[in-house]
Design a protein around this motif. Sequence first.
Motif, PDB file in Angstrom:
ATOM      1  N   CYS A  98       0.835  -1.212   0.000  1.00  0.00           N
ATOM      2  CA  CYS A  98       0.000   0.000   0.000  1.00  0.00           C
ATOM      3  C   CYS A  98       0.865   1.255   0.000  1.00  0.00           C
ATOM      4  N   VAL A 145      -3.813   3.648  -6.766  1.00  0.00           N
ATOM      5  CA  VAL A 145      -4.938   2.739  -6.528  1.00  0.00           C
ATOM      6  C   VAL A 145      -6.136   3.219  -7.349  1.00  0.00           C
ATOM      7  N   CYS A 182      -0.666   4.980   0.535  1.00  0.00           N
ATOM      8  CA  CYS A 182      -2.099   5.153   0.286  1.00  0.00           C
ATOM      9  C   CYS A 182      -2.705   5.958   1.428  1.00  0.00           C
ATOM     10  N   PHE A 241      -5.358   5.600   2.826  1.00  0.00           N
ATOM     11  CA  PHE A 241      -6.109   4.783   3.789  1.00  0.00           C
ATOM     12  C   PHE A 241      -5.256   3.774   4.553  1.00  0.00           C
ATOM     13  N   LEU A 242      -3.941   3.841   4.362  1.00  0.00           N
ATOM     14  CA  LEU A 242      -3.061   2.907   5.065  1.00  0.00           C
ATOM     15  C   LEU A 242      -2.875   3.363   6.512  1.00  0.00           C
ATOM     16  N   CYS A 287      -5.757  -1.512   6.645  1.00  0.00           N
ATOM     17  CA  CYS A 287      -6.454  -0.644   5.694  1.00  0.00           C
ATOM     18  C   CYS A 287      -7.680  -0.065   6.395  1.00  0.00           C
ATOM     19  N   PRO A 292     -10.733  -1.376  -2.788  1.00  0.00           N
ATOM     20  CA  PRO A 292     -10.919  -1.603  -4.228  1.00  0.00           C
ATOM     21  C   PRO A 292     -10.489  -2.997  -4.673  1.00  0.00           C
ATOM     22  N   CYS A 306      -6.837  -3.939  -4.851  1.00  0.00           N
ATOM     23  CA  CYS A 306      -6.228  -4.253  -3.553  1.00  0.00           C
ATOM     24  C   CYS A 306      -6.588  -5.676  -3.138  1.00  0.00           C
TER      25      CYS A 306
HETATM   26  S1  SF4 Z   1      -5.677  -2.065   0.737  1.00  0.00           S
HETATM   27 FE1  SF4 Z   1      -6.461  -0.130   1.637  1.00  0.00          FE
HETATM   28  S2  SF4 Z   1      -4.610   0.934   2.395  1.00  0.00           S
HETATM   29 FE2  SF4 Z   1      -3.931  -0.635   0.912  1.00  0.00          FE
HETATM   30  S3  SF4 Z   1      -3.806   0.411  -1.072  1.00  0.00           S
HETATM   31 FE3  SF4 Z   1      -5.841  -0.553  -0.932  1.00  0.00          FE
HETATM   32  S4  SF4 Z   1      -7.191   1.066  -0.120  1.00  0.00           S
HETATM   33 FE4  SF4 Z   1      -5.076   1.672   0.311  1.00  0.00          FE
END
Ligand code: SF4
Length: 121
Positions: free
Chosen positions: A22, A29, A70, A72-73, A81, A88, A91
């Motif tokens: 990520c 992404v 990312c 959201f990491l 996440c 998505p 991922c």
């Molecule tokens: S799994 Fe979650 S944190 Fe990792 S790249 Fe995808 S959206 Fe971002």
Amino acid sequence: MTDERREGFPFRFACRRSGNCCAIPGGFVRVRAEERRAIADYLGLTEAAFSSRYLEADGGHLKDGLGSRCVFLRDGGEAACNIYPVRPQKCREWPFWPEVRDDPDLLAQVQRRCPGVTPDT
Ligand code: SF4
């Protein structure tokens, strides 16, 4: 933890929660329309608010958080996440991507980066 295998891929995978997948420099992404709606709902946002806060101007990719991470990491001893249930498709499929299977250089990079990927001997 059971290693996952897929037909045609020369490795097996068991997530070790490194978060490295990520935070790939230069990576992005992709988010499809139905995924935008699902993530916005999950976060309790309107789609417009989600898009302006979390998507690049093209509307099709997540913004980066710090560096190339990312947005959201969530860091920690075990990375996570923040939108895991609605992450998505790209991922969800990591690291079983056709481009990883078909490109030896990319496969070597993935094996260096992700401690959960091991050759399937
Ligand atoms: S799994 Fe979650 S944190 Fe990792 S790249 Fe995808 S959206 Fe971002």
